[in-house]
Scaffold this motif. Structure first.
Motif, PDB file in Angstrom:
ATOM      1  N   LYS A 181     -79.288  37.435 -11.851  1.00  0.00           N
ATOM      2  CA  LYS A 181     -78.157  37.614 -12.574  1.00  0.00           C
ATOM      3  C   LYS A 181     -77.179  38.420 -12.359  1.00  0.00           C
ATOM      4  O   LYS A 181     -75.748  38.160 -12.695  1.00  0.00           O
ATOM      5  N   LEU A 182     -77.450  39.604 -11.541  1.00  0.00           N
ATOM      6  CA  LEU A 182     -76.591  40.728 -11.390  1.00  0.00           C
ATOM      7  C   LEU A 182     -75.572  39.861 -10.246  1.00  0.00           C
ATOM      8  O   LEU A 182     -74.493  40.437  -9.761  1.00  0.00           O
ATOM      9  N   VAL A 183     -75.773  38.891  -9.419  1.00  0.00           N
ATOM     10  CA  VAL A 183     -75.128  38.210  -8.518  1.00  0.00           C
ATOM     11  C   VAL A 183     -74.543  37.268  -9.166  1.00  0.00           C
ATOM     12  O   VAL A 183     -73.576  36.328  -8.349  1.00  0.00           O
ATOM     13  N   LEU A 242     -69.926  40.682 -14.065  1.00  0.00           N
ATOM     14  CA  LEU A 242     -69.565  40.533 -12.498  1.00  0.00           C
ATOM     15  C   LEU A 242     -68.300  39.967 -12.427  1.00  0.00           C
ATOM     16  O   LEU A 242     -67.348  39.868 -11.555  1.00  0.00           O
ATOM     17  N   VAL A 258     -74.986  33.743  -1.596  1.00  0.00           N
ATOM     18  CA  VAL A 258     -75.391  33.972  -2.881  1.00  0.00           C
ATOM     19  C   VAL A 258     -74.751  35.113  -3.781  1.00  0.00           C
ATOM     20  O   VAL A 258     -74.312  34.829  -4.848  1.00  0.00           O
ATOM     21  N   GLY A 259     -74.232  35.998  -2.979  1.00  0.00           N
ATOM     22  CA  GLY A 259     -73.294  37.077  -3.231  1.00  0.00           C
ATOM     23  C   GLY A 259     -72.189  36.568  -4.124  1.00  0.00           C
ATOM     24  O   GLY A 259     -71.338  37.273  -4.890  1.00  0.00           O
ATOM     25  N   PHE A 295     -82.688  39.419  -1.503  1.00  0.00           N
ATOM     26  CA  PHE A 295     -83.769  38.439  -1.854  1.00  0.00           C
ATOM     27  C   PHE A 295     -84.482  38.173  -0.312  1.00  0.00           C
ATOM     28  O   PHE A 295     -83.760  37.697   0.636  1.00  0.00           O
ATOM     29  N   MET A 299     -82.076  40.423 -10.519  1.00  0.00           N
ATOM     30  CA  MET A 299     -81.147  40.587  -9.301  1.00  0.00           C
ATOM     31  C   MET A 299     -80.310  39.274  -9.456  1.00  0.00           C
ATOM     32  O   MET A 299     -78.983  39.412  -9.197  1.00  0.00           O
ATOM     33  N   PRO A 310     -74.851  40.005 -17.794  1.00  0.00           N
ATOM     34  CA  PRO A 310     -74.422  40.613 -16.125  1.00  0.00           C
ATOM     35  C   PRO A 310     -73.447  39.602 -15.547  1.00  0.00           C
ATOM     36  O   PRO A 310     -72.596  40.211 -14.745  1.00  0.00           O
ATOM     37  N   ARG A 347     -82.901  45.459  -3.301  1.00  0.00           N
ATOM     38  CA  ARG A 347     -83.252  44.281  -4.004  1.00  0.00           C
ATOM     39  C   ARG A 347     -82.455  43.024  -3.458  1.00  0.00           C
ATOM     40  O   ARG A 347     -81.893  42.166  -4.153  1.00  0.00           O
TER      41      ARG A 347
END
Lengths: 290, 240
Positions: A175-177, B76, B101-102, B90, A173, B72, B88
């Motif tokens: 890595k996905l952000v 993104l 963090v997004g 955190f 996850m 990834p 998922r």
């Protein structure tokens, strides 16, 4: 008298807590139990010998820089290529690396322990009532407290700290952000290296020599401390390490002289008992595979 | 040119083929759903688009550029944010930390702070619990957080994998209402769902996927779509 034992034990416990934190941090981020961590401390010891004649700040800075460089090289050259391999592959890589560094130190510095000139200014003792507190104990406890607070602030307040914590919980996850795992893992190795250098300076300041095999006992203590504290939990690691050091010193102080040779045996029996009661450690992190 | 285009996508895990010959496309501003039963390869498709799985064959193009097999983080940065199955979030980070963090791929701190402010305006519950550990939120709140976290990267395409999974029906309605709002505000959405009826109603278009990963239907969605007929077909596919 007991208070005196407790003060001495807090000193050892603090040092062991620091040892454990450096190992536990890397484990939390990439699931790697880095058995070469003890060699970082050993390298710190040799750096101290080489820099012994320099001003104190050069010695401290030089030791930290040397250990951090080796720690980063470890990550880049040994662990990054096997990062996606199984935990067993990473573990064996760390054993191989530990052997390589040990033997390299043996070749470079010789098979016999190298003497380290003592730091006489650290052996000063303060008297408080009936109690004796050595300057070294004060420095160790203070350094540990400062290191733990700085580490906590780093993890809590900085972007890289938040990214580190996110990565420890869910690598995919993170890595996905958009978290760059290379950067985060390298940061963990830098922090682990700094902690190893601090451990080296505190540990060898009270020893008379440094040997190529000096790292072995340190990594064992750190490993057992991290396991009984709870792998994957920073608080657990610090607590586990502290309890190891505290109990060991208390045992040596309280056991009758003829039984003191069994202090190690008793300590590790207690470790087994703790693990029988709490197999995942005192403070278990979620989702950690051992 | 489509915003996202999948051509002949094949995903395999060793001998097991999860997706075979998948073609679909999505234009800017559209809300498109991919529906199908559990195990037909929907999540594998999401993972391939997000860069978590490397396709065995076929292409995935985003704004005309092939992105299959890229990391990834790279995907993104090109503008595809993922709300993964199971949310998922955190759990050991606070709600605010999850949101910041997004925005990892963004640089401008003041702009990130502004996005955070607008996010807690849109999702008041996230503002209310901003300092709370995200693991303490309810399932619906966690889903809002997962969507908000993805939006923090200011994506051109929001990719959602089973956002209704494990949520109470009332909360599922709220999630679909939210997706409708995002759609109305111009967010491009690609939704992967088992909940066919709601996905179809919410979408401009939808695709149905069956075992083996073959696309069977590409149809117009929305309120006027004949959901019952599609569901009958859709259920039929499930029995194959």
């Amino acid at each position: 008298m007991y208070l005196q034992y407790i003060i001495d034990s807090i000193g050892t416990g603090s040092l062991y807590a620091l040892m454990t934190l450096g190992l536990a941090l890397v484990f939390s981020v990439m699931g790697l139990m880095n058995f070469a961590y003890g060699q970082l401390v050993m390298i710190g010891g040799f750096a101290m010998i080489l820099l012994r004649s320099q001003p104190w700040w050069v010695l401290i800075l030089g030791t930290v820089v040397a250990v951090v460089i080796v720690s980063l090289l470890m990550e880049r050259l040994a662990f990054r290529p096997v990062r996606t391999a199984t935990a067993m592959t990473m573990l064996i890589t760390s054993f191989a690396l530990a052997q390589l560094l040990q033997q390299a130190a043996r070749v470079a510095f010789g098979a016999n322990p190298r003497p380290l000139e003592q730091f006489s200014e650290l052996s000063v003792q303060y008297t408080v009532g009936d109690l004796y507190i050595s300057r070294m104990t004060l420095i160790t406890v203070t350094t540990t407290l400062v290191s733990v607070v700085v580490l906590a602030l780093l993890l809590k307040r900085t972007n890289i700290g938040v990214q580190l914590r996110a990565s420890t919980e869910d690598v995919e996850m993170s890595k996905l952000v958009g978290i760059r795992s290379n950067r985060v893992i390298a940061s963990a190795f830098v922090i682990s290296g700094v902690l190893a250098a601090i451990v080296a300076m505190l540990f060898f300041s009270t020893r008379t020599n440094v040997s190529w095999s000096s790292g072995e006992s340190i990594v064992l203590i750190a490993f057992v401390g991290a396991v009984i504290g709870g792998l994957g939990s920073m608080v657990g690691a610090a607590l586990g390490g502290f309890l190891m050091g505290f109990t060991y010193t208390m045992l040596n102080a309280l056991l009758p002289v003829e039984l003191r040779v069994f202090a190690d045996a008793i300590l590790y029996t207690l470790v087994i008992v703790v693990l029988l009661i709490r197999p995942a450690g005192i403070i278990a992190a979620k989702g950690v595979r051992v | 040119m489509s915003l996202l285009e999948l051509q002949g996508l094949r995903i395999a895990y060793g001998e097991a083929v999860a997706v075979q010959g998948l073609d679909l496309h999505l234009d800017e501003g559209e809300f498109v759903s991919l529906i199908g039963h559990n195990g037909v390869g929907k999540s594998s498709t999401v993972k391939a688009i997000a860069g978590l799985v490397k396709p065995a064959a076929g292409t995935i193009s985003f704004t005309g550029e092939e992105i299959q097999g890229k990391d990834p983080g790279v995907i993104l940065r090109k503008g595809i944010a993922v709300v993964p199955e199971g949310r998922r979030i955190f759990t050991r980070l606070t709600v605010k930390e999850n949101l910041t963090v997004g925005a990892t791929v963004r640089k401008d701190r003041s702009a990130i702070e502004a996005s955070y402010r607008s996010m807690i305006e849109r999702f008041p519950v996230l503002g209310k619990y901003s300092g709370r550990m995200a693991g303490l939120l309810s399932g619906g709140e966690q889903q809002q957080l997962a969507i908000a976290r993805a939006l923090m990267s200011e994506p051109r395409l929001l990719l959602l994998d089973e956002p209704s999974l494990g949520l109470a029906p009332q909360i599922v309605d709220q999630v679909f209402d939210l997706l409708g709002e995002l759609r109305a505000q111009g967010t491009t959405i690609f939704l992967v769902e088992q909940n066919a009826a709601q996905a179809i109603r919410a979408s401009d278009r939808y695709y149905v996927m069956r075992t083996g990963g073959v696309i069977q239907v590409e149809a117009k969605g929305g309120d006027s779509a004949d959901v019952s007929a599609i569901e009958a077909d859709y259920l039929h596919f499930g029995k194959v």
